[in-house]
Design a protein around this motif. Structure first.
Motif, PDB file in Angstrom:
ATOM      1  N   PHE A 202       0.702  -1.419   0.015  1.00 16.88           N
ATOM      2  CA  PHE A 202      -0.329  -0.110  -0.036  1.00 16.88           C
ATOM      3  C   PHE A 202       0.695   0.779  -0.171  1.00 16.88           C
ATOM      4  N   ASN A 203       0.054   1.751  -1.169  1.00 21.06           N
ATOM      5  CA  ASN A 203       1.446   3.207  -1.356  1.00 21.06           C
ATOM      6  C   ASN A 203       2.886   3.675  -1.365  1.00 21.06           C
ATOM      7  N   GLN A 204       3.032   2.000  -2.251  1.00 17.17           N
ATOM      8  CA  GLN A 204       4.578   1.904  -2.381  1.00 17.17           C
ATOM      9  C   GLN A 204       4.693   2.014  -3.860  1.00 17.17           C
ATOM     10  N   TYR A 205       3.820   2.682  -4.772  1.00 19.31           N
ATOM     11  CA  TYR A 205       4.089   2.574  -5.924  1.00 19.31           C
ATOM     12  C   TYR A 205       3.389   3.370  -6.962  1.00 19.31           C
ATOM     13  N   CYS A 206       3.414   3.773  -8.242  1.00 22.62           N
ATOM     14  CA  CYS A 206       3.125   4.521  -9.095  1.00 22.62           C
ATOM     15  C   CYS A 206       1.807   3.661 -10.200  1.00 22.62           C
ATOM     16  N   LEU A 207       1.834   3.220 -10.285  1.00 16.93           N
ATOM     17  CA  LEU A 207       0.251   2.967 -11.695  1.00 16.93           C
ATOM     18  C   LEU A 207       0.152   3.831 -12.457  1.00 16.93           C
ATOM     19  N   PHE A 208       0.635   3.017 -14.116  1.00 19.77           N
ATOM     20  CA  PHE A 208      -0.287   3.612 -14.529  1.00 19.77           C
ATOM     21  C   PHE A 208      -0.942   2.188 -15.459  1.00 19.77           C
ATOM     22  N   THR A 209      -2.734   2.473 -16.013  1.00 19.42           N
ATOM     23  CA  THR A 209      -3.434   1.756 -16.696  1.00 19.42           C
ATOM     24  C   THR A 209      -4.075   1.879 -17.846  1.00 19.42           C
ATOM     25  N   GLY A 210      -4.073   0.672 -18.487  1.00 23.13           N
ATOM     26  CA  GLY A 210      -4.958   1.658 -20.159  1.00 23.13           C
ATOM     27  C   GLY A 210      -4.020   0.350 -21.081  1.00 23.13           C
ATOM     28  N   SER A 211      -4.210  -0.272 -22.046  1.00 19.12           N
ATOM     29  CA  SER A 211      -3.971  -0.844 -23.298  1.00 19.12           C
ATOM     30  C   SER A 211      -2.329  -0.722 -23.854  1.00 19.12           C
ATOM     31  N   VAL A 212      -1.693  -1.543 -23.793  1.00 22.31           N
ATOM     32  CA  VAL A 212      -0.623  -1.098 -23.732  1.00 22.31           C
ATOM     33  C   VAL A 212      -0.786  -0.810 -25.661  1.00 22.31           C
ATOM     34  N   GLU A 213      -0.034   0.130 -26.367  1.00 23.28           N
ATOM     35  CA  GLU A 213      -0.236   0.297 -26.951  1.00 23.28           C
ATOM     36  C   GLU A 213       0.641   1.921 -27.020  1.00 23.28           C
ATOM     37  N   PRO A 214       0.701   2.320 -28.467  1.00 25.71           N
ATOM     38  CA  PRO A 214       1.644   4.162 -29.098  1.00 25.71           C
ATOM     39  C   PRO A 214       0.914   4.912 -28.652  1.00 25.71           C
ATOM     40  N   ARG A 215      -0.153   4.552 -29.099  1.00 19.69           N
ATOM     41  CA  ARG A 215      -0.962   6.796 -28.100  1.00 19.69           C
ATOM     42  C   ARG A 215      -0.517   6.694 -26.491  1.00 19.69           C
ATOM     43  N   LYS A 216      -1.157   5.532 -25.980  1.00 24.37           N
ATOM     44  CA  LYS A 216      -0.372   5.062 -24.883  1.00 24.37           C
ATOM     45  C   LYS A 216       0.820   6.751 -24.119  1.00 24.37           C
ATOM     46  N   ASN A 217       1.520   6.568 -24.849  1.00 25.79           N
ATOM     47  CA  ASN A 217       3.263   6.889 -24.247  1.00 25.79           C
ATOM     48  C   ASN A 217       3.626   6.148 -23.344  1.00 25.79           C
ATOM     49  N   ALA A 282      -2.416   3.187  -4.735  1.00 26.15           N
ATOM     50  CA  ALA A 282      -1.163   3.307  -5.526  1.00 26.15           C
ATOM     51  C   ALA A 282      -0.295   5.080  -4.910  1.00 26.15           C
ATOM     52  N   ARG A 283       0.454   5.069  -5.115  1.00 22.38           N
ATOM     53  CA  ARG A 283       0.983   6.336  -4.515  1.00 22.38           C
ATOM     54  C   ARG A 283       0.160   7.487  -5.353  1.00 22.38           C
ATOM     55  N   SER A 284       0.979   7.430  -6.489  1.00 20.49           N
ATOM     56  CA  SER A 284       0.590   8.625  -7.700  1.00 20.49           C
ATOM     57  C   SER A 284       0.162   7.819  -8.663  1.00 20.49           C
ATOM     58  N   PHE A 285      -0.945   8.719  -9.877  1.00 20.60           N
ATOM     59  CA  PHE A 285      -1.195   7.870 -10.732  1.00 20.60           C
ATOM     60  C   PHE A 285      -0.559   8.469 -11.673  1.00 20.60           C
ATOM     61  N   LEU A 286      -0.014   8.114 -12.942  1.00 19.69           N
ATOM     62  CA  LEU A 286       0.839   8.710 -14.157  1.00 19.69           C
ATOM     63  C   LEU A 286      -0.280   8.221 -15.049  1.00 19.69           C
ATOM     64  N   PHE A 287      -0.219   9.305 -16.229  1.00 19.20           N
ATOM     65  CA  PHE A 287      -1.022   8.834 -17.313  1.00 19.20           C
ATOM     66  C   PHE A 287      -0.551  10.628 -18.420  1.00 19.20           C
ATOM     67  N   PRO A 288       0.482  10.002 -19.232  1.00 18.33           N
ATOM     68  CA  PRO A 288       1.399  10.377 -19.906  1.00 18.33           C
ATOM     69  C   PRO A 288       0.423  10.491 -21.663  1.00 18.33           C
ATOM     70  N   SER A 289      -1.291  10.165 -21.561  1.00 13.53           N
ATOM     71  CA  SER A 289      -1.237   9.481 -22.701  1.00 13.53           C
ATOM     72  C   SER A 289      -1.353  10.554 -24.255  1.00 13.53           C
ATOM     73  N   LEU A 290      -0.903  10.705 -25.648  1.00 10.23           N
ATOM     74  CA  LEU A 290      -0.445  10.919 -26.621  1.00 10.23           C
ATOM     75  C   LEU A 290      -1.733  12.046 -26.482  1.00 10.23           C
ATOM     76  N   TYR A 291      -2.867  11.514 -26.385  1.00 15.44           N
ATOM     77  CA  TYR A 291      -4.558  11.905 -26.920  1.00 15.44           C
ATOM     78  C   TYR A 291      -5.482  10.947 -26.666  1.00 15.44           C
ATOM     79  N   GLU A 292      -6.292  11.728 -25.441  1.00 13.39           N
ATOM     80  CA  GLU A 292      -6.992  11.451 -25.403  1.00 13.39           C
ATOM     81  C   GLU A 292      -8.590  11.965 -25.667  1.00 13.39           C
ATOM     82  N   GLY A 293     -10.192  11.500 -25.836  1.00 11.19           N
ATOM     83  CA  GLY A 293     -11.275  11.744 -25.924  1.00 11.19           C
ATOM     84  C   GLY A 293     -12.093  12.192 -24.696  1.00 11.19           C
TER      85      GLY A 293
END
Length: 379
Positions: A202-217, A282-293
């Protein structure tokens, strides 16, 4: 009002569009103005919502489907024939409004509404396999002609769709998404058993969720995480959750090396029931996506009381407001600095958690259903 909602997106793997369809269906069930609500799954019309599948019932059939999608002739035959099969069903209900929640509409049906989640196959075609781009571009142009009105997930996408297709804004309506009620702040005792099954604390990891594909950066995310001080990234590893998508071979190679080095966990596609606990832990959520609707995962993180670091691309600023740390999607140096701040700056973390939680409450599936109903009236 009589409404028929397409439910084909409710399948394995359950993507964001599948979850949207489920939540919208439940919201529409509560609208008194809708006297009769049907669900069209394939060619089957029923009053009962299809069940969510946690695994594909026919793994070999899934592989065959993927091979057929890559065959141009097979894909074209499907594109031409599958919509007409729906048309045959829908023509028996000429007084109903049909809503396609995943871009597509069948031909020859009156009172049609479609949800456009984004324009990535037109504006970011390099982030999709060529066969998907060919198929979707042809079908979405047909949808534009067939739809009485269109619905988008965000005001950003509403204006982008209207401008790109030269449509009046009066034909395009925004019905913002929301996080489900399973996403809320939790204490360590409430999630530890679930996340321990993934080897996490608990509180000891950063999280990314999303399809593993180019748009998610994700490549930029890995580069930024590698720039963190070695001790920090080992103490607070990066966790990536998502179904393996197109163009992900090189990323999986990097996943293996990062996992061997001890600073990354790739969990793949996880049970939907576990996802809220993984967010809340998660400690923080990371989402550097190139494009999202829209960017539903950032809203789910805020609803879970988790600080967010994301790109300033497309609709994301509209969703997070001033509650997240943002930077240009490809700026590795700045992203790395923001990730480190999201881990170490306790004052900011406390502010981000509280403000993000408050902002997430501005979005609700009830409101989404009401905004969708408003679009139905125009149809």
């Amino acid at each position: 009002m009589k409404v028929i909602l397409g439910t084909d997106p409710i399948k394995f793997p359950l993507t964001g569009i599948g979850r949207y369809t489920c939540e919208l269906a439940h919201g529409l069930m509560q609208q008194a103005e809708i006297e009769e609500l049907w669900f069209l799954h394939g060619r089957t019309l029923q009053h009962q919502l299809p069940r969510q599948q946690e695994s594909h019932p026919f793994p070999r059939g899934m592989a065959m489907t993927q091979r057929l999608q890559k065959n141009r002739l097979a894909a074209e035959l499907y594109r031409l024939t599958a919509p007409w099969l729906k048309t045959q069903v829908l023509r028996k209900h000429p007084d109903a409004i049909y809503h396609g929640p995943n871009f597509y509409l069948p031909p020859g049906v009156d009172h049609c509404v479609a949800t456009f989640h984004d324009l990535s196959v037109f504006t970011w075609p390099q982030c999709h396999p060529p066969e998907r781009v060919r198929f979707m571009q042809k079908e979405l142009l047909q949808t534009i002609k067939r739809a009485a009105v269109l619905i988008t997930d965000s005001e950003f996408t509403r204006r982008e769709v209207a401008q790109y297709f030269n449509l009046p804004l009066t034909k395009v309506f925004c019905a913002s998404l929301a996080s489900s009620e399973e996403f809320y702040p939790r204490q360590a005792a409430g999630v530890s058993q679930v996340i321990a099954g993934y080897g996490l604390t608990f509180n000891q990891y950063c999280l990314f969720t999303g399809s593993v594909e180019p748009r998610k950066n994700i490549e930029t995310l890995l580069n930024a995480y590698e720039k963190l001080p070695p001790a920090l990234r080992l103490t607070v590893p990066l966790v990536i959750i998502g179904f393996s998508g197109w163009g992900s071979e090189a990323l999986h190679y990097r996943f293996q090396h990062a996992q061997a080095a001890g600073w990354l966990h790739y969990a793949g596609y996880v049970n939907a029931a576990d996802l809220p606990c993984l967010f809340a832990g998660a400690r923080s959520f990371l989402f550097p996506s190139l494009y999202e609707g829209f960017g539903l995962p950032v809203l789910e993180a805020m609803a879970s009381g988790v600080p967010v670091v994301c790109s300033d691309s497309a609709s994301l600023p509209e969703i997070v407001g001033d509650c997240a740390l943002m930077c240009a999607a490809k700026d590795v140096e700045q992203l790395s600095q923001l990730i480190q701040r999201s881990i170490e700056d306790e004052a900011w973390r406390e502010h981000a958690s509280a403000s993000g939680l408050a902002r997430s409450r501005l979005f609700s599936w009830q409101r989404c259903a009401q905004q969708t109903l408003h679009a139905y009236r125009q149809a």
